[in-house]
Scaffold this active site. Sequence first.
Site, mmCIF file in Angstrom:
data_model
loop_
_atom_site.group_PDB
_atom_site.id
_atom_site.type_symbol
_atom_site.label_atom_id
_atom_site.label_comp_id
_atom_site.label_asym_id
_atom_site.label_seq_id
_atom_site.Cartn_x
_atom_site.Cartn_y
_atom_site.Cartn_z
ATOM 1 N N TYR A 197 -1.861 -0.564 10.306
ATOM 2 C CA TYR A 197 -1.857 -0.749 8.858
ATOM 3 C C TYR A 197 -0.517 -0.324 8.255
ATOM 4 C CZ TYR A 197 -3.973 -1.054 4.194
ATOM 5 O OH TYR A 197 -4.274 -1.412 2.900
ATOM 6 N N SER A 245 0.865 -1.183 0.000
ATOM 7 C CA SER A 245 0.000 0.000 0.000
ATOM 8 C C SER A 245 0.893 1.221 0.000
ATOM 9 C CB SER A 245 -0.876 -0.001 1.260
ATOM 10 O OG SER A 245 -1.471 1.252 1.482
#
Length: 275
Positions: free
Chosen positions: A139, A126
């Site tokens: 995350y 990501s």
Amino acid sequence: MSRVLVTGAASGLGAALVARFVADGHQVLGTDVSEDGPGGTAYRKLDVRSPEDWDAAVAWCEETWGGLDILVNNAGIATGGRIEVETLDEWDRVVDINLMGVVRGCRAFVPLFKRQRAGYIVNTASAAGLVHPPMMSSYNTVKAGVVALSETLSHELGPYGVNVSVVCPSFFRTNLADSIRGADRAMGATARQLIEKSPRTADDIAAAVVAGINKKQHLIIPDRPTRAAYWTKRLARPLYDRQMRRIAARAHEKAERASGAARAAGAETRSPDGR
């Protein structure tokens, strides 16, 4: 024509990648945690948390195809929250799926790739693996781990003819927001809004990813916002830090407003004697 396995293939970027590979004429095995997957290609249930499921997938590829050319470790969930609000159970869950799921996939297929003296590992990370916004510590941490793992394996497996890419997209429209759950509801609502209002689609990202794979790019950054943030961090760190602090300040204000509204709503529901 390549033989391709994609995890997280039932929806979102995984489904878009499957469609792109199939359109380009490749053999594709889609996998996901559900028993039934989308039609149009081979499918089998694979929970990335299960070593047994991974072993079965390797056996299927060897027995059915005689091997595998491209492994796409794409399965993942969305998560996030302030460090004191997000629970340790939430941390355990995202580490197990988003990081260890990739580790298990690599461990399962690397022996096959080494025997073949060829193969390609594509790990979906990501933008959060490269730049680290506030209120997203879990995350950011797991996606940075996927970036680090991918770089490590690119060097480790190079002598065996195995290529490794890592994909780092920014927010794009997908059902990933449906996987958000946790104690920090204010941050979850913010993440959902960013996902659902993005101008980019999963098909846009998939097209850029496959183009990057065809060029054997190690770091695949498929959208302009991620490239801008990545190079700002590398070349103009004071500007990057100021932007991150502004994001943190806005998020703090939003969370405080939400907390105030919740306290006010709670006060209104109390009876006159305070019960």
